[in-house]
Design an enzyme around this catalytic site. Structure first.
Site, short mmCIF file in Angstrom:
data_model
loop_
_atom_site.label_atom_id
_atom_site.label_comp_id
_atom_site.label_asym_id
_atom_site.label_seq_id
_atom_site.Cartn_x
_atom_site.Cartn_y
_atom_site.Cartn_z
N SER A 128 -3.59 -0.17 14.65
CA SER A 128 -4.35 1.05 14.91
C SER A 128 -4.80 1.04 16.37
CB SER A 128 -5.58 1.09 14.01
OG SER A 128 -6.44 2.13 14.42
N ILE B 95 -0.15 7.27 4.08
CA ILE B 95 1.00 7.09 4.97
C ILE B 95 2.08 6.25 4.27
CG2 ILE B 95 1.71 6.06 7.17
CD1 ILE B 95 -1.26 6.46 8.08
N TYR C 128 -22.14 -8.84 11.97
CA TYR C 128 -21.02 -8.03 11.46
C TYR C 128 -21.16 -6.57 11.88
CZ TYR C 128 -17.83 -5.83 8.08
OH TYR C 128 -16.81 -5.11 7.49
N GLY D 82 0.82 -1.22 0.00
CA GLY D 82 0.00 0.00 0.00
C GLY D 82 0.85 1.26 0.00
N ASN E 148 1.77 -2.33 5.48
CA ASN E 148 1.09 -1.05 5.69
C ASN E 148 -0.33 -0.97 5.12
OD1 ASN E 148 1.07 2.16 5.71
ND2 ASN E 148 0.72 1.53 3.59
N1 LIG Z 1 -5.14 7.15 8.45
C1 LIG Z 1 -5.33 6.85 9.73
O1 LIG Z 1 -5.88 7.66 10.50
C2 LIG Z 1 -4.90 5.53 10.27
C3 LIG Z 1 -5.07 5.28 11.64
C4 LIG Z 1 -4.67 4.05 12.15
C5 LIG Z 1 -4.12 3.10 11.32
N2 LIG Z 1 -3.98 3.36 9.99
C6 LIG Z 1 -3.42 2.29 9.15
O2 LIG Z 1 -2.40 2.82 8.34
C7 LIG Z 1 -2.30 2.06 7.12
C8 LIG Z 1 -2.22 3.02 5.94
O3 LIG Z 1 -3.44 3.72 5.84
P1 LIG Z 1 -3.62 5.14 5.14
O4 LIG Z 1 -4.26 6.02 6.12
O5 LIG Z 1 -2.37 5.56 4.49
O6 LIG Z 1 -4.75 4.79 4.06
P2 LIG Z 1 -4.72 4.79 2.46
O7 LIG Z 1 -4.18 6.06 1.93
O8 LIG Z 1 -6.09 4.37 2.04
O9 LIG Z 1 -3.67 3.66 2.16
C9 LIG Z 1 -4.00 2.32 2.24
C10 LIG Z 1 -3.33 1.60 1.09
O10 LIG Z 1 -3.67 0.22 1.17
C11 LIG Z 1 -3.97 -0.21 -0.13
N3 LIG Z 1 -4.85 -1.38 -0.17
C12 LIG Z 1 -6.12 -1.48 0.24
N4 LIG Z 1 -6.59 -2.70 -0.03
C13 LIG Z 1 -5.59 -3.39 -0.62
C14 LIG Z 1 -5.45 -4.69 -1.12
N5 LIG Z 1 -6.48 -5.56 -1.13
N6 LIG Z 1 -4.28 -5.06 -1.65
C15 LIG Z 1 -3.24 -4.21 -1.69
N7 LIG Z 1 -3.29 -2.94 -1.23
C16 LIG Z 1 -4.46 -2.55 -0.70
C17 LIG Z 1 -4.66 0.97 -0.78
O11 LIG Z 1 -4.67 0.79 -2.16
P3 LIG Z 1 -5.90 1.29 -3.06
O12 LIG Z 1 -5.63 2.74 -3.29
O13 LIG Z 1 -5.80 0.44 -4.28
O14 LIG Z 1 -7.15 1.07 -2.28
C18 LIG Z 1 -3.81 2.11 -0.27
O15 LIG Z 1 -2.69 2.32 -1.11
C19 LIG Z 1 -3.53 1.16 7.10
O16 LIG Z 1 -3.14 -0.14 7.50
C20 LIG Z 1 -4.44 1.75 8.15
O17 LIG Z 1 -5.30 0.79 8.74
C21 LIG Z 1 -4.34 4.56 9.45
#
Ligand SMILES: NC(=O)c1ccc[n+]([C@@H]2O[C@H](COP(=O)([O-])OP(=O)(O)OC[C@H]3O[C@@H](n4cnc5c(N)ncnc54)[C@H](OP(=O)(O)O)[C@@H]3O)[C@@H](O)[C@H]2O)c1
Length: 323
Positions: A174, A45, A196, A40, A119
């Site tokens: 998280s 992030i 769910y 990701g 990630n």
């Molecule tokens: N943002 C927050 O406040 C927050 C808080 C706590 C934890 N986190 C954790 O931080 C991590 C990064 O999140 P982010 O905030 O940067 O969100 P994000 O911008 O949505 O990034 C998530 C990435 O994961 C990819 N992804 C989703 N489903 C996938 C799949 N089936 N196979 C491969 N890649 C996939 C997405 O790709 P697509 O663009 O193709 O969907 C995207 O590039 C996540 O694990 C999230 O749970 C974030």
């Protein structure tokens, strides 16, 4: 105390805090010679983590579902740093065949592997099953990463023993791991649609990320492998992750704006755990704002971690046996 630190950005014992950015936490660190896979890494992030690790000289491999976005991310990184070493690989974590193909493609490159950053993630999606028939948040956030890590662990062990450089695995968890189902992980009902909850299913998957890190850490310590495994909460950051609950999250942000970070701050804890020298030898821990933090009771339960390990292997066997 942690809340005051979060709001003020006051540094914790590591010398860093909620206001620290990924560039600040890696200042002066030479990551050249290190190969990193980040899932990701094409957005949010993950993209900032990729950019900053490449800035410090690491060879970054972005494993992404959307190859167009991955190539654009690579281009964005090159635009700010023409010496960056970035490659992309196709990966859909919700499909175990795709996970295997991604690992095979990486192994065929014959590169070392020092750091694996699990990630990628999805949050609060409506009930759906993955192609493999597993509830989507559990399949994507936990099972896909569990399988990917299994497929790459021997490469990481070889790299660590051939180079003498400590390998590091980081699972993006998280604070939401605190809000899971009553029993923590629903081993008997992971796919149950009637009960769910999109929020609790996310919490469950992020609890699984910590339990996975802890059990893998324990096993690697037992083997004497020079690899650490930790989990992190990056903070609250407005990214595409919020897409299934955008209005709710915007409303939450209005009420709790003091607790939110920007993306460079959101990538700091991952970068700290991935490359900071003070992390040497630390394994099986949970980090928040670049400082160690106690995870929930469920997350620190070694019996639950072992049970999740066995359960995840059972799910892999079941899915991979299907024609
Ligand atoms: N943002 C927050 O406040 C927050 C808080 C706590 C934890 N986190 C954790 O931080 C991590 C990064 O999140 P982010 O905030 O940067 O969100 P994000 O911008 O949505 O990034 C998530 C990435 O994961 C990819 N992804 C989703 N489903 C996938 C799949 N089936 N196979 C491969 N890649 C996939 C997405 O790709 P697509 O663009 O193709 O969907 C995207 O590039 C996540 O694990 C999230 O749970 C974030």
């Amino acid at each position: 105390m942690a809340i005051i630190r979060l709001i003020t950005g006051w540094p914790g014992p590591s010398g860093f805090g909620s206001a620290t950015t990924a560039e600040q936490v890696t200042a002066g660190i030479d990551a050249s010679g290190l190969t990193v896979i980040i899932t990701g890494g094409a957005s949010g992030i993950g993209l900032e983590t990729s950019r900053v690790l490449a800035l410090r000289g690491a060879h970054v491999i972005i494993a992404a579902r959307n190859m167009k976005a991955a190539n654009e991310a690579k281009q964005t990184i090159y635009e700010s740093n023409e010496n960056a070493k970035v490659d992309v690989l196709q990966l859909d974590l919700s499909c175990l065949k795709s996970v295997k193909a991604c690992a095979d493609s990486f192994l065929a490159l014959n590169l070392p592997l020092n750091i694996l950053i699990n990630n990628a993630g999805i949050m609060f999606c409506p009930y759906q099953l993955s192609q493999d028939g597993i509830e989507m948040q559990f399949a994507t956030n936990h099972l896909g990463h569990f399988y990917l890590t299994n497929l790459l662990i021997e490469k990481m062990k070889d790299t660590a023993s051939n180079t003498g450089i400590e390998g590091r695995i980081i699972n993006l968890s998280s604070i939401a791991h605190l809000r899971t189902y009553e029993e923590g992980i629903r081993f008997d009902a992971v796919n149950d649609e009637t009960s769910y909850s999109d929020k609790k299913a996310y919490g469950q998957s992020k609890l699984a990320s910590i339990l996975h890190a802890n059990e893998l850490s324990r096993r690697l310590k037992e083997e004497g492998a020079n690899i650490t495994v930790n989990s992190v909460h990056p903070g609250l950051i407005m990214t595409n992750l919020m897409k299934y609950s955008l209005n709710f999250m915007r409303f939450m942000k209005l009420l709790t704006f003091l607790f939110w970070k920007n993306v460079p701050q959101g990538a700091a804890t991952t970068c700290y755990v991935a490359v900071h020298p003070d992390m040497k030898g630390l394994s099986g821990k949970y980090f928040l704002d670049c400082n160690e933090w106690p995870a929930s009771d469920f997350a620190r339960d070694p019996k639950m971690a072992k049970k999740l390990w066995d359960y995840s292997n059972h799910l892999l066997d079941t899915v991979l046996r299907q024609p």
